[in-house]
Design a protein around this motif. Structure first.
Motif, PDB file in Angstrom:
ATOM      1  N   VAL A  41       0.869  -1.010   0.131  1.00 63.15           N
ATOM      2  CA  VAL A  41      -0.200  -0.014   0.049  1.00 63.15           C
ATOM      3  C   VAL A  41       1.001   1.182   0.028  1.00 63.15           C
ATOM      4  CG1 VAL A  41      -1.582   1.281   1.590  1.00 63.15           C
ATOM      5  CG2 VAL A  41      -1.865  -1.118   1.124  1.00 63.15           C
ATOM      6  N   PHE A  42       1.858   1.043   0.758  1.00 62.06           N
ATOM      7  CA  PHE A  42       2.850   2.567   0.754  1.00 62.06           C
ATOM      8  C   PHE A  42       3.572   2.580  -0.513  1.00 62.06           C
ATOM      9  CE2 PHE A  42       6.806   4.573   1.878  1.00 62.06           C
ATOM     10  CZ  PHE A  42       6.309   5.503   2.828  1.00 62.06           C
ATOM     11  N   LYS A  43       3.892   1.546  -1.115  1.00 59.60           N
ATOM     12  CA  LYS A  43       4.592   1.490  -2.481  1.00 59.60           C
ATOM     13  C   LYS A  43       3.859   2.048  -3.554  1.00 59.60           C
ATOM     14  CE  LYS A  43       8.931   0.171  -1.811  1.00 59.60           C
ATOM     15  NZ  LYS A  43      10.312   1.241  -1.855  1.00 59.60           N
ATOM     16  N   ALA A  44       2.526   1.796  -3.534  1.00 56.14           N
ATOM     17  CA  ALA A  44       1.506   2.086  -4.348  1.00 56.14           C
ATOM     18  C   ALA A  44       1.166   3.629  -4.538  1.00 56.14           C
ATOM     19  CB  ALA A  44       0.110   1.239  -4.235  1.00 56.14           C
ATOM     20  N   GLY A  45       1.603   4.150  -3.202  1.00 55.45           N
ATOM     21  CA  GLY A  45       1.216   5.649  -3.211  1.00 55.45           C
ATOM     22  C   GLY A  45      -0.155   5.989  -2.439  1.00 55.45           C
ATOM     23  N   TRP A  46      -0.690   5.043  -1.923  1.00 59.32           N
ATOM     24  CA  TRP A  46      -1.949   5.121  -1.066  1.00 59.32           C
ATOM     25  C   TRP A  46      -1.558   5.693   0.181  1.00 59.32           C
ATOM     26  CZ3 TRP A  46      -4.240  -0.120  -2.325  1.00 59.32           C
ATOM     27  CH2 TRP A  46      -4.739   0.016  -3.833  1.00 59.32           C
ATOM     28  N   LEU A  47      -0.560   5.510   0.845  1.00 56.05           N
ATOM     29  CA  LEU A  47      -0.003   6.461   2.027  1.00 56.05           C
ATOM     30  C   LEU A  47       1.090   7.345   1.609  1.00 56.05           C
ATOM     31  CD1 LEU A  47       0.195   3.203   4.600  1.00 56.05           C
ATOM     32  CD2 LEU A  47      -1.193   5.075   4.705  1.00 56.05           C
ATOM     33  N   ALA A  48       0.987   8.333   2.119  1.00 54.21           N
ATOM     34  CA  ALA A  48       1.772   9.560   1.939  1.00 54.21           C
ATOM     35  C   ALA A  48       3.018   9.546   2.750  1.00 54.21           C
ATOM     36  CB  ALA A  48       1.302  10.873   2.336  1.00 54.21           C
ATOM     37  N   PRO A  49       4.199   9.691   2.123  1.00 55.58           N
ATOM     38  CA  PRO A  49       5.531   9.451   2.951  1.00 55.58           C
ATOM     39  C   PRO A  49       5.622  10.168   4.129  1.00 55.58           C
ATOM     40  CG  PRO A  49       6.043   9.649   0.683  1.00 55.58           C
ATOM     41  CD  PRO A  49       4.610   9.909   0.886  1.00 55.58           C
ATOM     42  N   SER A  50       4.762  11.576   4.034  1.00 57.47           N
ATOM     43  CA  SER A  50       5.020  12.331   5.103  1.00 57.47           C
ATOM     44  C   SER A  50       3.664  12.139   5.939  1.00 57.47           C
ATOM     45  CB  SER A  50       4.843  13.669   4.665  1.00 57.47           C
ATOM     46  OG  SER A  50       3.618  14.327   3.897  1.00 57.47           O
ATOM     47  N   ALA A  51       3.051  10.962   6.246  1.00 55.86           N
ATOM     48  CA  ALA A  51       2.058  10.635   6.881  1.00 55.86           C
ATOM     49  C   ALA A  51       2.215  10.998   8.258  1.00 55.86           C
ATOM     50  CB  ALA A  51       1.490   9.283   6.797  1.00 55.86           C
ATOM     51  N   SER A  52       1.109  11.207   9.331  1.00 52.39           N
ATOM     52  CA  SER A  52       1.389  11.572  10.550  1.00 52.39           C
ATOM     53  C   SER A  52       2.033  10.502  11.563  1.00 52.39           C
ATOM     54  CB  SER A  52       0.114  12.155  11.108  1.00 52.39           C
ATOM     55  OG  SER A  52      -0.859  10.973  11.207  1.00 52.39           O
ATOM     56  N   PHE A  53       2.170   9.489  10.934  1.00 48.29           N
ATOM     57  CA  PHE A  53       2.740   8.477  11.817  1.00 48.29           C
ATOM     58  C   PHE A  53       3.386   7.322  10.795  1.00 48.29           C
ATOM     59  CE2 PHE A  53      -0.788   5.495  10.988  1.00 48.29           C
ATOM     60  CZ  PHE A  53      -1.946   6.335  10.884  1.00 48.29           C
ATOM     61  N   PRO A  54       4.300   6.685  11.332  1.00 44.37           N
ATOM     62  CA  PRO A  54       5.106   5.721  10.441  1.00 44.37           C
ATOM     63  C   PRO A  54       4.180   4.371  10.050  1.00 44.37           C
ATOM     64  CG  PRO A  54       6.149   5.644  12.742  1.00 44.37           C
ATOM     65  CD  PRO A  54       4.861   6.780  12.719  1.00 44.37           C
ATOM     66  N   PRO A  55       4.632   3.829   8.857  1.00 40.80           N
ATOM     67  CA  PRO A  55       3.774   2.658   8.345  1.00 40.80           C
ATOM     68  C   PRO A  55       3.742   1.594   9.579  1.00 40.80           C
ATOM     69  CG  PRO A  55       5.444   3.508   6.814  1.00 40.80           C
ATOM     70  CD  PRO A  55       5.698   4.477   8.083  1.00 40.80           C
ATOM     71  N   PHE A  56       4.828   1.423  10.339  1.00 35.77           N
ATOM     72  CA  PHE A  56       4.840   0.076  11.311  1.00 35.77           C
ATOM     73  C   PHE A  56       3.509   0.191  12.168  1.00 35.77           C
ATOM     74  CE2 PHE A  56       7.647   2.810  13.619  1.00 35.77           C
ATOM     75  CZ  PHE A  56       7.337   2.495  14.756  1.00 35.77           C
TER      76      PHE A  56
END
Length: 89
Positions: free
Chosen positions: A24-39
């Protein structure tokens, strides 16, 4: 320590959840500057999964999976996430 079948499925789901979050992160559905890390998504997904599975099986969610299995599922999920994303940052 031997894990029960439910705990083994939970650990496998943790690894799959890490891969799903990385996808999901690589597809661009989560912004790299999201308010919390993907983990954090892996952690929240594991918690929600345990609650839903506990309610579906008619057991208390806290008694369904032992703490070593929870830790292993989280570390495997974050490890798969880090491998597929190239790091946690």
């Amino acid at each position: 320590m031997r894990f029960s079948r439910v705990e083994l499925v939970f650990v496998a789901f943790g690894a799959a959840l890490g891969a799903l979050v990385a996808l999901v992160f690589k597809a661009g559905w989560l912004a790299p500057s999201a308010s919390f890390p993907p983990f954090i998504l892996v952690l929240l997904g594991l918690g929600l999964t345990e609650i839903v599975a506990g309610l579906a099986l008619g057991r208390s969610p806290g008694a369904l999976v032992a703490m070593p299995a929870r830790l292993l599922a989280f570390f495997l999920g974050v490890g798969v996430l880090a491998l597929l994303m190239g790091g946690l940052g």
